[in-house]
Design a protein around this motif. Structure first.
Motif, PDB file in Angstrom:
ATOM      1  N   UNK A   1       0.660  -0.822   0.149  1.00 57.42           N
ATOM      2  CA  UNK A   1      -0.476   0.037   0.046  1.00 57.42           C
ATOM      3  C   UNK A   1       0.719   1.345   0.120  1.00 57.42           C
ATOM      4  N   UNK A   2       0.471   1.990  -0.905  1.00 54.31           N
ATOM      5  CA  UNK A   2       1.153   3.319  -1.297  1.00 54.31           C
ATOM      6  C   UNK A   2       2.324   3.332  -1.505  1.00 54.31           C
ATOM      7  N   UNK A   3       2.600   2.182  -2.874  1.00 52.29           N
ATOM      8  CA  UNK A   3       3.546   2.383  -3.612  1.00 52.29           C
ATOM      9  C   UNK A   3       4.244   3.511  -4.234  1.00 52.29           C
ATOM     10  N   UNK A   4       5.600   3.471  -5.191  1.00 50.07           N
ATOM     11  CA  UNK A   4       5.945   4.520  -5.150  1.00 50.07           C
ATOM     12  C   UNK A   4       6.395   3.990  -6.728  1.00 50.07           C
ATOM     13  N   UNK A   5       5.775   4.992  -7.966  1.00 51.00           N
ATOM     14  CA  UNK A   5       5.661   4.079  -8.850  1.00 51.00           C
ATOM     15  C   UNK A   5       5.772   5.015 -10.094  1.00 51.00           C
ATOM     16  N   UNK A   6       6.612   4.576 -11.119  1.00 54.68           N
ATOM     17  CA  UNK A   6       7.765   5.536 -12.432  1.00 54.68           C
ATOM     18  C   UNK A   6       7.328   5.088 -13.724  1.00 54.68           C
ATOM     19  N   UNK A   7       6.915   5.996 -14.822  1.00 50.71           N
ATOM     20  CA  UNK A   7       6.673   6.027 -16.397  1.00 50.71           C
ATOM     21  C   UNK A   7       7.472   6.504 -16.349  1.00 50.71           C
ATOM     22  N   UNK A   8       8.135   5.498 -17.382  1.00 48.15           N
ATOM     23  CA  UNK A   8       8.852   6.713 -18.646  1.00 48.15           C
ATOM     24  C   UNK A   8       8.237   6.407 -19.555  1.00 48.15           C
ATOM     25  N   UNK A   9       8.795   7.706 -20.756  1.00 49.77           N
ATOM     26  CA  UNK A   9       7.919   7.554 -22.610  1.00 49.77           C
ATOM     27  C   UNK A   9       6.190   7.857 -21.384  1.00 49.77           C
ATOM     28  N   UNK A  10       5.899   8.223 -20.339  1.00 51.28           N
ATOM     29  CA  UNK A  10       4.426   8.344 -20.204  1.00 51.28           C
ATOM     30  C   UNK A  10       4.141   9.878 -21.181  1.00 51.28           C
ATOM     31  N   UNK A  11       3.766  10.522 -21.989  1.00 54.33           N
ATOM     32  CA  UNK A  11       3.591  11.170 -23.373  1.00 54.33           C
ATOM     33  C   UNK A  11       2.921  10.832 -24.422  1.00 54.33           C
ATOM     34  N   UNK A  12       3.612   9.170 -24.360  1.00 51.73           N
ATOM     35  CA  UNK A  12       3.100   8.136 -25.433  1.00 51.73           C
ATOM     36  C   UNK A  12       1.456   7.753 -25.562  1.00 51.73           C
ATOM     37  N   UNK A  13       1.401   6.625 -27.011  1.00 56.94           N
ATOM     38  CA  UNK A  13       0.034   6.593 -26.350  1.00 56.94           C
ATOM     39  C   UNK A  13       0.238   5.757 -25.487  1.00 56.94           C
ATOM     40  N   UNK A  14       0.930   4.055 -25.130  1.00 53.60           N
ATOM     41  CA  UNK A  14       0.819   3.653 -24.420  1.00 53.60           C
ATOM     42  C   UNK A  14       1.147   3.897 -22.930  1.00 53.60           C
TER      43      UNK A  14
ATOM     44  N   UNK B   1      -6.076   3.157  -6.348  1.00 61.32           N
ATOM     45  CA  UNK B   1      -5.794   3.880  -4.713  1.00 61.32           C
ATOM     46  C   UNK B   1      -4.959   3.532  -3.766  1.00 61.32           C
ATOM     47  N   UNK B   2      -4.514   2.891  -4.444  1.00 57.53           N
ATOM     48  CA  UNK B   2      -3.008   1.794  -3.775  1.00 57.53           C
ATOM     49  C   UNK B   2      -1.166   2.521  -3.430  1.00 57.53           C
ATOM     50  N   UNK B   3      -1.611   3.152  -5.110  1.00 63.23           N
ATOM     51  CA  UNK B   3      -0.241   3.799  -5.927  1.00 63.23           C
ATOM     52  C   UNK B   3      -0.050   5.260  -4.657  1.00 63.23           C
ATOM     53  N   UNK B   4       0.611   5.321  -4.201  1.00 60.75           N
ATOM     54  CA  UNK B   4       1.076   5.954  -2.974  1.00 60.75           C
ATOM     55  C   UNK B   4       1.852   7.855  -3.905  1.00 60.75           C
ATOM     56  N   UNK B   5       3.019   7.429  -4.950  1.00 54.17           N
ATOM     57  CA  UNK B   5       3.266   8.523  -5.533  1.00 54.17           C
ATOM     58  C   UNK B   5       3.140   8.226  -7.042  1.00 54.17           C
TER      59      UNK B   5
END
Length: 229
Positions: free
Chosen positions: A6-19, A31-35
């Motif tokens: 709960x409250x996990x931290x995530x990073x998306x690379x290439x976040x401006x693309x379609x996928x 709701x479990x994603x903290x940041x």
């Protein structure tokens, strides 16, 4: 992502693309994603083909991440699409495919995989493509794209072995998103049905969520089926 704390931290690379933007949207709604943080060439000037850019971004990011999803990649680069025959091979076009799809994967793994949580479950994924499978290649063509994705798969496989030593609870995967309704596939989908980006994102995150540490370094399709190398 029920398998993450709960409250996990995530990073998306290439976040401006379609996928990439779809993956970010799905995680944002969890709701479990903290940041949730993101990097992209369009917004941040983040360039996976330049080590200085990747290293600088990694230095700016503090703390550990439980999920890193890299959605970068290219099929048509600088207006040059996949080859239909050997006669169309261009050294410049091929090098650009390898720079984005293979070198980019290696640099992101080098600088950002160490930021995965060491004592908790951590997930990392890269967009591959079924056409990168050597065993599943029965049609030929698309040599540069196929080869660069095959190289991506080898990088993911090799990195997963090393990462398992320092991050024993981690899972590192290559994922095939399917034929997704983005600008990348628009010219090449033919009569094939295309999946909406959010649907593909949900499916891939579900596959990633369900894998155990013993399954790290593998290649899966969005439907959870393994793909041969």
């Amino acid at each position: 992502m029920t398998s993450l704390p709960q409250g996990y931290r995530a990073l998306v690379i290439g976040a401006s693309g379609g996928i990439g933007s779809a993956v970010a949207a799905v995680l944002q709604a969890d709701t479990a994603c903290g940041e949730l943080l993101s990097l992209s060439r369009r917004i941040d000037g983040f360039d996976v083909t330049q080590e200085d850019s990747v290293a600088a971004a990694a230095e700016r990011l503090t703390g550990e991440f439980h999920l890193i999803f890299c959605a970068t990649g290219g099929l048509t680069i600088d207006g040059v699409g996949p080859e239909k025959s050997l006669r169309q091979i261009s050294s410049d076009a091929m090098m650009k495919q390898f720079a984005l799809n293979a070198l980019g994967t290696a640099l992101v793994t080098k600088h950002l995989a160490p930021k995965l949580a060491r004592k908790e479950r951590a997930l990392m994924a890269f967009l591959s493509a079924r056409v990168g499978s050597i065993g599943d290649n029965h049609l030929g063509g698309w040599m540069s794209y196929r080869a660069s994705k095959a190289a991506l798969n080898q990088i993911v496989r090799t990195a997963s072995i090393e990462l398992a030593r320092s991050h024993p609870l981690s899972v590192l995967l290559a994922l095939h998103p399917g034929t997704v309704a983005t600008s990348l596939s628009e010219k090449y989908s033919g009569n094939h049905a295309r999946t909406e980006p959010v649907e593909s994102a949900r499916a891939m995150l579900s596959v990633l969520n369900g894998r155990e540490a013993a399954e790290t370094g593998r290649f899966y399709a969005y439907d959870g089926q393994p793909i041969e190398w």
